[in-house]
Write an enzyme that holds these catalytic residues in place. Structure first.
Site, PDB file in Angstrom:
ATOM      1  N   GLN A 114      -8.256  -8.013  -8.560  1.00 25.22           N
ATOM      2  CA  GLN A 114      -8.140  -6.050  -8.580  1.00 25.22           C
ATOM      3  C   GLN A 114      -7.100  -6.203  -8.980  1.00 25.22           C
ATOM      4  OE1 GLN A 114     -10.415  -3.263  -7.408  1.00 25.22           O
ATOM      5  NE2 GLN A 114      -9.082  -1.987  -6.427  1.00 25.22           N
ATOM      6  N   ARG A 137       1.696  -6.802  -9.102  1.00 25.62           N
ATOM      7  CA  ARG A 137       1.621  -6.227  -8.071  1.00 25.62           C
ATOM      8  C   ARG A 137       2.415  -7.316  -7.293  1.00 25.62           C
ATOM      9  NH1 ARG A 137      -3.015  -2.789  -5.208  1.00 25.62           N
ATOM     10  NH2 ARG A 137      -4.607  -4.464  -6.171  1.00 25.62           N
ATOM     11  N   ASP A 152     -11.438   9.938  -7.693  1.00 28.33           N
ATOM     12  CA  ASP A 152     -11.201   8.602  -8.333  1.00 28.33           C
ATOM     13  C   ASP A 152     -11.538   9.062  -9.500  1.00 28.33           C
ATOM     14  OD1 ASP A 152     -11.404   4.998  -6.724  1.00 28.33           O
ATOM     15  OD2 ASP A 152     -10.527   5.909  -9.268  1.00 28.33           O
ATOM     16  N   ARG A 168       0.234  -1.271   0.292  1.00 26.85           N
ATOM     17  CA  ARG A 168      -0.039   0.542   0.401  1.00 26.85           C
ATOM     18  C   ARG A 168       0.817   1.531  -0.172  1.00 26.85           C
ATOM     19  NH1 ARG A 168      -4.309   0.818  -2.004  1.00 26.85           N
ATOM     20  NH2 ARG A 168      -5.610  -0.804  -0.653  1.00 26.85           N
ATOM     21  N   HIS A 224       0.685   3.071 -10.708  1.00 29.66           N
ATOM     22  CA  HIS A 224      -0.356   3.232  -9.192  1.00 29.66           C
ATOM     23  C   HIS A 224       0.624   4.057  -8.348  1.00 29.66           C
ATOM     24  CE1 HIS A 224      -3.366   3.326  -6.641  1.00 29.66           C
ATOM     25  NE2 HIS A 224      -3.977   2.525  -7.757  1.00 29.66           N
ATOM     26  N   GLU A 258      -1.722   8.549 -11.678  1.00 32.77           N
ATOM     27  CA  GLU A 258      -1.387   7.569 -12.006  1.00 32.77           C
ATOM     28  C   GLU A 258      -1.088   7.049 -13.618  1.00 32.77           C
ATOM     29  OE1 GLU A 258      -4.449   4.330  -9.947  1.00 32.77           O
ATOM     30  OE2 GLU A 258      -4.085   5.452  -8.073  1.00 32.77           O
TER      31      GLU A 258
HETATM   32  O1  TA6 Z   1      -6.717   3.866  -9.356  1.00 28.29           O
HETATM   33  C1  TA6 Z   1      -7.429   4.139  -8.077  1.00 28.29           C
HETATM   34  C2  TA6 Z   1      -7.829   2.582  -7.973  1.00 28.29           C
HETATM   35  O2  TA6 Z   1      -8.874   1.775  -8.862  1.00 28.29           O
HETATM   36  C3  TA6 Z   1      -8.928   2.900  -6.722  1.00 28.29           C
HETATM   37  O3  TA6 Z   1     -10.242   2.397  -7.178  1.00 28.29           O
HETATM   38  C4  TA6 Z   1      -8.693   2.203  -5.569  1.00 28.29           C
HETATM   39  O4  TA6 Z   1      -9.431   1.022  -5.836  1.00 28.29           O
HETATM   40  C5  TA6 Z   1      -7.089   1.568  -5.317  1.00 28.29           C
HETATM   41  O5  TA6 Z   1      -6.842   1.461  -6.796  1.00 28.29           O
HETATM   42  C6  TA6 Z   1      -6.843   0.971  -5.190  1.00 28.29           C
HETATM   43  O6  TA6 Z   1      -6.932   0.013  -5.177  1.00 28.29           O
HETATM   44  P1  TA6 Z   1      -6.029  -1.453  -4.274  1.00 28.29           P
HETATM   45  O7  TA6 Z   1      -6.656  -2.812  -4.293  1.00 28.29           O
HETATM   46  O8  TA6 Z   1      -4.948  -1.192  -4.000  1.00 28.29           O
HETATM   47  O9  TA6 Z   1      -6.740  -0.774  -2.778  1.00 28.29           O
END
Ligand code: TA6
Length: 320
Positions: free
Chosen positions: A98, A103, A231, A74, A186, A294
């Site tokens: 996601q 990563r 966002d 994070r 990111h 990003e």
């Molecule tokens: O880049 C923005 C995003 O897509 C937000 O919607 C939020 O989900 C962030 O990434 C963090 O995502 P993560 O999977 O690292 O918690």
């Protein structure tokens, strides 16, 4: 022997100060002779620290970040590949988590190169160091190999200079099938106070607002100030125009993010409620000290044909 004809001694180059590289606990740290440093975890090839010569940290890293490989880090600069966001249904990436697997996979350190080998002769020592990292399909977990069965290769380069940090990703299709991918860096930038920054060079561009059911809008104001959860996916920005984060106090630029091959830019701040809702985001108030700018190619899909490769990069400049 007539000494006048004696060849002059071949000068042995003075040992110019070189960058130092350390590798321990699956972490690579490079420091320039002038003091700037960068730290990269093999887990995710995640840059977790970029310090200027004065020791000032330029990236945000949550105090609750997991650094043991148990979940994506994070903060810093997580690498998002081959899908951005939650994967779509009925798609080759549907079974991935996601932001994909890059990563949360362990990369290998491929080595470093410095000014000299980068073809830059410097009289005052090496002022550039490039660290290369690799990830390929066989290195993935069984789960990820099954979830995305394409023969790919990634080479991620992190280049530190006195006033910038460049991250560049090369995607190779080593297989016989085309594959579609998205990619994003990111980046969590470290700031003093979210209420005292604005994001510039977004005006008149189209963005998807993920806080408003992914509705599409046009950025009217010349600068975006952050005063709530934000966002937004800005689409097809002019790559010749860097995104600038500047101070609202004196309008001084704090960061610029220049891009090649990464024409979409996501601006994200979770604000207080979302920050509280993330177990690895801490302390709760830390949303005031970060802004994610990003650089990516995420608004649609890149198709990489068998045998082809693709490259995209960002150059972040600090305290301009
Ligand atoms: O880049 C923005 C995003 O897509 C937000 O919607 C939020 O989900 C962030 O990434 C963090 O995502 P993560 O999977 O690292 O918690």
């Amino acid at each position: 022997m007539d000494r006048s004809n004696k060849p002059s001694a071949i000068g042995v180059g003075t040992s110019l100060p070189q960058p130092t590289i350390s590798f321990r606990d699956n972490t690579v740290e490079a420091t320039l002779p002038s003091g700037e440093s960068v730290t990269v975890h093999l887990y995710g090839a995640t840059v977790t620290s970029w310090k200027l010569a004065n020791g000032k940290e330029q990236l945000f890293l949550s105090q609750k970040a997991h650094l043991d490989g148990s979940k994506p880090i994070r903060g810093g600069i997580p690498v998002v590949f081959p899908v951005f966001g939650p994967p779509p249904q009925n798609h080759a990436t549907s079974a991935l988590p996601q932001h994909g697997f890059a990563r949360n996979s362990t990369w290998e350190f491929l080595g470093k190169s410095s000014s000299e080998s980068l073809g830059r002769d410097r009289k005052d020592g090496d002022d550039t160091v490039k660290l290369d990292f690799g990830l390929s399909h066989p290195m993935l977990s069984d789960e990820f190999q099954k979830a995305w069965p394409y023969e790919f290769g990634l080479v991620y380069s992190v280049t530190l200079t006195k006033d910038s940090l460049e991250t560049s990703l090369q995607v190779q299709n080593k297989g016989s099938q085309n594959f579609d991918f998205q990619v994003l860096m990111h980046t969590y930038l470290n700031i003093e106070d979210i209420s005292q920054i604005r994001v510039k060079n977004l005006e008149s561009t189209t963005y998807i607002d993920k806080t408003q059911n992914a509705s599409v809008h046009t950025q009217q104001s010349p600068a975006l100030e952050i005063n709530k959860e934000t966002d937004r996916v800005y689409k097809s920005l002019d790559p010749k125009v860097p995104i600038v984060v500047s101070s609202t106090v004196d309008d001084q630029p704090l960061f610029s993010v220049a891009r090649q091959g990464l024409n979409d830019v996501v601006v994200w701040n979770p604000w207080i409620e979302k920050a509280k809702g993330m177990a690895d985001f801490g302390p709760d108030e830390a949303y005031k000290n970060m802004i994610c700018i990003e650089a990516g190619s995420v608004a649609s899909w890149q198709t990489l044909e068998a045998g082809d490769s693709w490259e995209g990069s960002q150059v972040i400049r600090a305290r301009l």
